[in-house]
Design a protein around this motif. Sequence first.
Motif, PDB file in Angstrom:
ATOM      1  N   PHE A  79      60.438  10.378 -12.290  1.00 46.88           N
ATOM      2  CA  PHE A  79      61.214   9.249 -12.332  1.00 46.88           C
ATOM      3  C   PHE A  79      60.296   7.777 -12.179  1.00 46.88           C
ATOM      4  O   PHE A  79      60.940   6.740 -12.090  1.00 46.88           O
ATOM      5  CB  PHE A  79      62.065   9.345 -10.901  1.00 46.88           C
ATOM      6  CG  PHE A  79      62.846  10.438 -11.040  1.00 46.88           C
ATOM      7  CD1 PHE A  79      63.685  10.413 -12.210  1.00 46.88           C
ATOM      8  CD2 PHE A  79      63.805  10.806  -9.885  1.00 46.88           C
ATOM      9  CE1 PHE A  79      64.844  11.502 -12.270  1.00 46.88           C
ATOM     10  CE2 PHE A  79      64.524  11.472  -9.739  1.00 46.88           C
ATOM     11  CZ  PHE A  79      65.308  11.899 -11.248  1.00 46.88           C
ATOM     12  N   PHE A  83      61.595   5.315 -14.767  1.00 44.92           N
ATOM     13  CA  PHE A  83      62.844   4.623 -14.520  1.00 44.92           C
ATOM     14  C   PHE A  83      62.521   3.564 -13.292  1.00 44.92           C
ATOM     15  O   PHE A  83      63.058   2.647 -13.471  1.00 44.92           O
ATOM     16  CB  PHE A  83      63.566   5.583 -14.100  1.00 44.92           C
ATOM     17  CG  PHE A  83      64.250   6.741 -15.090  1.00 44.92           C
ATOM     18  CD1 PHE A  83      64.664   6.232 -16.328  1.00 44.92           C
ATOM     19  CD2 PHE A  83      63.774   8.062 -14.868  1.00 44.92           C
ATOM     20  CE1 PHE A  83      65.095   7.196 -17.268  1.00 44.92           C
ATOM     21  CE2 PHE A  83      63.831   8.819 -15.978  1.00 44.92           C
ATOM     22  CZ  PHE A  83      64.589   8.438 -17.196  1.00 44.92           C
ATOM     23  N   TYR A  84      61.615   3.686 -12.449  1.00 44.22           N
ATOM     24  CA  TYR A  84      61.390   2.870 -11.386  1.00 44.22           C
ATOM     25  C   TYR A  84      60.621   1.746 -12.099  1.00 44.22           C
ATOM     26  O   TYR A  84      61.060   0.555 -11.750  1.00 44.22           O
ATOM     27  CB  TYR A  84      60.386   3.642 -10.422  1.00 44.22           C
ATOM     28  CG  TYR A  84      59.902   2.554  -9.432  1.00 44.22           C
ATOM     29  CD1 TYR A  84      60.475   1.976  -8.430  1.00 44.22           C
ATOM     30  CD2 TYR A  84      58.365   2.088  -9.412  1.00 44.22           C
ATOM     31  CE1 TYR A  84      60.136   1.051  -7.390  1.00 44.22           C
ATOM     32  CE2 TYR A  84      57.840   1.268  -8.485  1.00 44.22           C
ATOM     33  CZ  TYR A  84      58.816   0.625  -7.664  1.00 44.22           C
ATOM     34  OH  TYR A  84      58.120  -0.261  -6.662  1.00 44.22           O
ATOM     35  N   THR A  97      69.257  17.026 -11.909  1.00 42.44           N
ATOM     36  CA  THR A  97      69.573  15.815 -11.310  1.00 42.44           C
ATOM     37  C   THR A  97      70.197  14.665 -12.355  1.00 42.44           C
ATOM     38  O   THR A  97      71.081  13.906 -12.045  1.00 42.44           O
ATOM     39  CB  THR A  97      68.282  15.402 -10.822  1.00 42.44           C
ATOM     40  OG1 THR A  97      67.765  16.310  -9.631  1.00 42.44           O
ATOM     41  CG2 THR A  97      68.434  13.902 -10.170  1.00 42.44           C
ATOM     42  N   ALA A  98      69.407  14.941 -13.658  1.00 40.52           N
ATOM     43  CA  ALA A  98      69.762  13.748 -14.603  1.00 40.52           C
ATOM     44  C   ALA A  98      71.584  14.240 -14.975  1.00 40.52           C
ATOM     45  O   ALA A  98      72.172  13.389 -15.160  1.00 40.52           O
ATOM     46  CB  ALA A  98      68.825  14.154 -15.860  1.00 40.52           C
ATOM     47  N   ASP A 132      63.750   6.917  -4.535  1.00 38.27           N
ATOM     48  CA  ASP A 132      64.247   7.832  -5.191  1.00 38.27           C
ATOM     49  C   ASP A 132      63.062   8.395  -5.810  1.00 38.27           C
ATOM     50  O   ASP A 132      62.805   9.919  -5.858  1.00 38.27           O
ATOM     51  CB  ASP A 132      65.129   7.386  -6.367  1.00 38.27           C
ATOM     52  CG  ASP A 132      66.344   6.785  -5.724  1.00 38.27           C
ATOM     53  OD1 ASP A 132      66.899   7.450  -4.741  1.00 38.27           O
ATOM     54  OD2 ASP A 132      66.917   5.714  -6.282  1.00 38.27           O
ATOM     55  N   VAL A 133      62.038   7.905  -6.101  1.00 39.88           N
ATOM     56  CA  VAL A 133      60.809   8.329  -6.716  1.00 39.88           C
ATOM     57  C   VAL A 133      59.976   9.175  -5.637  1.00 39.88           C
ATOM     58  O   VAL A 133      59.804  10.563  -6.078  1.00 39.88           O
ATOM     59  CB  VAL A 133      59.856   7.378  -7.265  1.00 39.88           C
ATOM     60  CG1 VAL A 133      58.705   7.903  -7.933  1.00 39.88           C
ATOM     61  CG2 VAL A 133      60.672   6.459  -8.385  1.00 39.88           C
ATOM     62  N   ILE A 190      70.137  13.626  -6.726  1.00 40.96           N
ATOM     63  CA  ILE A 190      68.799  14.226  -6.587  1.00 40.96           C
ATOM     64  C   ILE A 190      68.807  15.477  -5.827  1.00 40.96           C
ATOM     65  O   ILE A 190      68.337  16.517  -6.125  1.00 40.96           O
ATOM     66  CB  ILE A 190      67.613  13.420  -6.114  1.00 40.96           C
ATOM     67  CG1 ILE A 190      67.363  12.206  -6.948  1.00 40.96           C
ATOM     68  CG2 ILE A 190      66.339  14.096  -5.617  1.00 40.96           C
ATOM     69  CD1 ILE A 190      66.398  11.105  -6.400  1.00 40.96           C
ATOM     70  N   MET A 221      61.970  12.376  -4.736  1.00 43.70           N
ATOM     71  CA  MET A 221      61.675  13.488  -5.865  1.00 43.70           C
ATOM     72  C   MET A 221      60.356  14.048  -5.717  1.00 43.70           C
ATOM     73  O   MET A 221      59.944  15.427  -6.108  1.00 43.70           O
ATOM     74  CB  MET A 221      61.881  13.037  -7.214  1.00 43.70           C
ATOM     75  CG  MET A 221      62.053  14.200  -8.305  1.00 43.70           C
ATOM     76  SD  MET A 221      63.603  15.073  -8.026  1.00 43.70           S
ATOM     77  CE  MET A 221      63.939  15.797  -9.659  1.00 43.70           C
ATOM     78  N   ALA A 228      65.027  18.465 -11.761  1.00 45.67           N
ATOM     79  CA  ALA A 228      65.143  17.056 -12.548  1.00 45.67           C
ATOM     80  C   ALA A 228      66.126  16.985 -13.719  1.00 45.67           C
ATOM     81  O   ALA A 228      66.783  16.119 -13.943  1.00 45.67           O
ATOM     82  CB  ALA A 228      63.749  16.576 -13.197  1.00 45.67           C
ATOM     83  N   MET A 248      65.585   2.475 -10.893  1.00 48.00           N
ATOM     84  CA  MET A 248      65.717   3.130  -9.865  1.00 48.00           C
ATOM     85  C   MET A 248      64.752   2.806  -8.695  1.00 48.00           C
ATOM     86  O   MET A 248      63.698   2.016  -9.106  1.00 48.00           O
ATOM     87  CB  MET A 248      65.114   4.593 -10.514  1.00 48.00           C
ATOM     88  CG  MET A 248      65.048   5.683  -9.492  1.00 48.00           C
ATOM     89  SD  MET A 248      64.612   7.252 -10.227  1.00 48.00           S
ATOM     90  CE  MET A 248      66.272   7.732 -10.747  1.00 48.00           C
ATOM     91  N   TYR A 295      70.990   7.038  -5.777  1.00 49.77           N
ATOM     92  CA  TYR A 295      70.741   8.297  -6.494  1.00 49.77           C
ATOM     93  C   TYR A 295      70.639   9.433  -5.764  1.00 49.77           C
ATOM     94  O   TYR A 295      70.273  10.619  -6.301  1.00 49.77           O
ATOM     95  CB  TYR A 295      69.695   7.960  -7.430  1.00 49.77           C
ATOM     96  CG  TYR A 295      69.904   8.667  -8.725  1.00 49.77           C
ATOM     97  CD1 TYR A 295      70.710   8.524  -9.594  1.00 49.77           C
ATOM     98  CD2 TYR A 295      68.780   9.650  -8.953  1.00 49.77           C
ATOM     99  CE1 TYR A 295      70.901   9.268 -10.914  1.00 49.77           C
ATOM    100  CE2 TYR A 295      68.757  10.360 -10.209  1.00 49.77           C
ATOM    101  CZ  TYR A 295      69.784  10.037 -11.229  1.00 49.77           C
ATOM    102  OH  TYR A 295      69.927  10.882 -12.400  1.00 49.77           O
TER     103      TYR A 295
END
Length: 158
Positions: free
Chosen positions: A64, A67-68, A100-101, A77-78, A146, A81, A97, A73, A142
């Motif tokens: 992730f 995306f961060y 999760t997507a 969230d990172v 997750i 995960m 993952a 994101m 999110y």
Amino acid sequence: MTAQIWIAGFVGVAAIVDDLARRRIANWIPASAFVAGVALQSVESGWRGAGSALLGTAAGAAVFLIFYLLGGMGGGDVKLMAGFGAVLGAKQLLEAALWTAGCGGVMALLVISAGYLRQLLKKRTGEAVAEKGARRADSIPYAPAIAAGVWLSLVPKT
């Protein structure tokens, strides 16, 4: 496997509650997942397990991180995960993952659909509707996606 389920359940519920209530994930939640994951993997498989937990943590953060960095994101969230990566290990983390997507996509579709229906209802009732250019982009918590992805990765495949 049962300990993984308990850890994922506890951490997932805590993250969901925190993310929905405060729109943040407290640092103790992914830290708890990390510590529990490293301990669990170490007890089950010794040094190899500890290495798997650390590799899973790195994979979880890497999944992730892009995306961060792009602003899509939050850092919590990172970290969440990454914490789950310690619990699952790298191989199972990649499956989580993907789940999760998919869960995140379904959540986004539901949020977009609800917004569209809200706009239609406002038009029908005559309420003032914001102009399209003035609409603010709603973010989606999110942590539920997750947690659901991690839980789905733990479902036995028979």
